[in-house]
Scaffold this motif. Structure first.
Motif, PDB file in Angstrom:
ATOM      1  N   HIS A 191      -2.339  36.749 -28.091  1.00 59.57           N
ATOM      2  CA  HIS A 191      -2.139  35.455 -27.419  1.00 59.57           C
ATOM      3  C   HIS A 191      -2.384  34.295 -28.378  1.00 59.57           C
ATOM      4  O   HIS A 191      -1.689  33.276 -28.325  1.00 59.57           O
ATOM      5  N   ASN A 241       0.518  33.643 -30.580  1.00 61.14           N
ATOM      6  CA  ASN A 241       1.588  32.952 -29.848  1.00 61.14           C
ATOM      7  C   ASN A 241       1.254  31.489 -29.587  1.00 61.14           C
ATOM      8  O   ASN A 241       2.158  30.663 -29.426  1.00 61.14           O
ATOM      9  N   GLN A 242      -0.044  31.193 -29.528  1.00 60.64           N
ATOM     10  CA  GLN A 242      -0.483  29.812 -29.279  1.00 60.64           C
ATOM     11  C   GLN A 242      -1.602  29.456 -30.264  1.00 60.64           C
ATOM     12  O   GLN A 242      -2.767  29.314 -29.883  1.00 60.64           O
ATOM     13  N   THR A 248      13.515  32.933 -30.152  1.00 59.93           N
ATOM     14  CA  THR A 248      12.627  32.845 -31.311  1.00 59.93           C
ATOM     15  C   THR A 248      13.092  31.754 -32.266  1.00 59.93           C
ATOM     16  O   THR A 248      12.290  30.979 -32.795  1.00 59.93           O
ATOM     17  N   HIS A 266       5.463  27.001 -29.175  1.00 58.64           N
ATOM     18  CA  HIS A 266       4.835  28.308 -29.344  1.00 58.64           C
ATOM     19  C   HIS A 266       5.277  29.341 -28.314  1.00 58.64           C
ATOM     20  O   HIS A 266       5.114  30.538 -28.525  1.00 58.64           O
ATOM     21  N   ASP A 267       5.791  28.892 -27.187  1.00 61.91           N
ATOM     22  CA  ASP A 267       6.283  29.828 -26.187  1.00 61.91           C
ATOM     23  C   ASP A 267       7.314  29.133 -25.303  1.00 61.91           C
ATOM     24  O   ASP A 267       7.564  27.930 -25.448  1.00 61.91           O
ATOM     25  N   ARG A 268       7.908  29.892 -24.372  1.00 63.57           N
ATOM     26  CA  ARG A 268       8.974  29.341 -23.519  1.00 63.57           C
ATOM     27  C   ARG A 268       8.470  28.193 -22.655  1.00 63.57           C
ATOM     28  O   ARG A 268       9.168  27.193 -22.464  1.00 63.57           O
TER      29      ARG A 268
END
Length: 312
Positions: free
Chosen positions: A29, A32-33, A284, A293-295
Motif C-alpha cells: 500500500h 502505491n501511495q 499505469t 498514485h492510484d485511480r
C-alpha cells in the motif's frame, strides 16, 4: 515449547509470521501511495519489531557459533532501538511537537548511549552481563517515565480545545500501548520467560496495527464519499474537458473517460474491446504521466474543477 531445536518460543514465531505478512501488505500500500508518511513511520516500527522478535527469540543460544556476548548485545540492542523509536513515531505520526527533542537527541543521550556504554563496552570488557544490564537500564528506565509523561501532556495539550474526539481517544490508546515497553526495564532485575517478554512487547503493536487498519478504512470511506459528491457536482462535459487536458494519448483518454463510471478493469476492457492487461497498462501510464498514485486520486483530480484565474 521451542521450535526446531532453537530458543524461539512458538508464540514468538507466530508473531513473526503475522507481522511479516502485515509488513508485506502495508509495504504494498505504501508503494502505491508513497505520500502517506504515517504508513512509512508505521512500516519502520513494524520492521524493528520483527527484528526484535527474531533476535530475542533466537538469542542467546550457546549452540550458535556466534559469540554469546555478541548475541546478547544484538538482542538488547533491538529492544533499545524499539524504545528509542517510539518517541520518534509519536512525534512524526501524530505531530506532537513537544517530543522533538526526545525524538532526536533525548533518545540518543538517555537510551542509545547508556546501551553502548553498559551493554556493549562495559560488558565486552568485564563479561558481567547481569550487573552491567542492571546498571545500564537505570537511566533509560527513568527516562522512559519522563518521555511517557511528556507524551501524555502533549496529547492532552493538542486536543484541549476540542477538535477530533475520535483522534484524541486514538492517540491516548496508542500512548497506553507504549506502557508495556516501560515494564520491560523491570526484566533486567527480574528475568521473565520469553513468551511473557514477547507477549508484552507485541501487545502495543497489536493495538497500533488495529488502529492503523481502522484509520485506513475510515480514510477510504471518506474518499469514496468525497468522490460521489464530486461526481454529482461536475457535468459530463466538464469531466471530458478535464480528461482531454491531460498529457495522455487518445487510447489512454478512452480509459480515463470510463474512470468516472467506476468500472472494473474487465468491464473497461469489454467496453473498449481490448484486453484487461492493456487497460492496466493504460491506467499505469496515465498515473505516471499525471503523478497520481492510484485511480481514486486520479479521479478526484479530474472531478475537481480548476481554480479560477488570478484576478477574477
Amino acid at each position: 515449547m521451542n521450535l526446531f531445536n532453537t530458543q524461539m518460543h512458538w508464540l514468538t514465531a507466530v508473531f513473526i509470521i503475522i507481522e511479516s505478512y502485515l509488513f508485506a501488505v502495508q509495504l504494498f500500500h505504501f508503494l502505491n501511495q508513497p505520500q502517506d508518511r504515517r504508513r512509512l513511520w508505521y512500516l519502520i516500527l513494524l520492521g524493528l519489531l520483527i527484528k526484535f522478535n527474531i533476535a530475542n527469540g533466537l538469542f542467546p543460544d550457546p549452540s550458535w557459533r556466534m559469540d554469546i556476548k555478541l548475541q546478547n548485545m544484538i538482542a538488547y540492542g533491538f529492544a533499545y532501538l524499539m524504545g528509542a523509536y517510539f518517541p520518534f513515531y509519536f512525534y512524526k505520526a501524530y505531530r506532537l511537537q513537544q517530543l522533538r527533542f526526545h525524538a532526536t537527541w533525548g533518545v540518543f543521550l538517555f537510551l542509545i548511549l547508556p546501551y553502548l556504554l553498559f551493554d556493549v563496552i562495559l560488558y565486552a570488557l568485564n563479561d558481567k552481563l547481569i550487573p552491567d544490564r542492571e546498571l545500564g537500564v537505570l537511566i533509560p528506565g527513568t527516562y522512559g517515565l519522563v518521555v511517557l509523561a511528556v507524551m501524555l501532556r502533549a496529547i492532552i495539550k493538542k486536543h484541549k480545545d476540542g477538535g477530533d474526539i475520535a483522534q484524541y481517544r486514538c492517540e491516548l490508546l496508542v500512548w497506553f500501548t507504549v506502557l508495556p515497553w516501560e515494564a520491560m526495564s523491570v526484566f533486567a532485575f527480574y528475568p521473565a520467560p520469553q513468551w511473557l517478554r514477547i507477549g508484552l512487547s507485541n501487545l502495543g503493536w497489536l493495538v497500533i496495527t488495529i488502529l492503523q487498519f481502522e484509520k485506513g478504512i475510515r480514510s477510504n470511506h471518506h474518499r469514496d464519499r468525497k468522490l460521489k459528491e464530486l461526481t454529482r457536482q461536475i457535468t459530463t462535459e466538464e469531466y471530458e474537458a478535464a480528461c482531454r487536458a491531460l498529457p495522455i494519448s487518445e487510447r489512454e483518454l478512452d480509459v480515463a473517460l470510463l474512470l468516472r463510471e467506476e468500472l472494473t478493469t474487465a468491464q473497461m476492457a469489454e467496453r473498449l474491446f481490448i484486453a484487461p492487461n492493456t487497460v492496466k497498462d493504460h491506467i499505469t501510464a496515465i498515473l505516471k504521466k499525471t503523478g497520481c498514485h492510484d485511480r481514486k486520486e486520479l479521479l478526484a483530480r479530474l472531478l475537481t474543477p480548476p481554480p479560477p484565474p488570478a484576478g477574477n
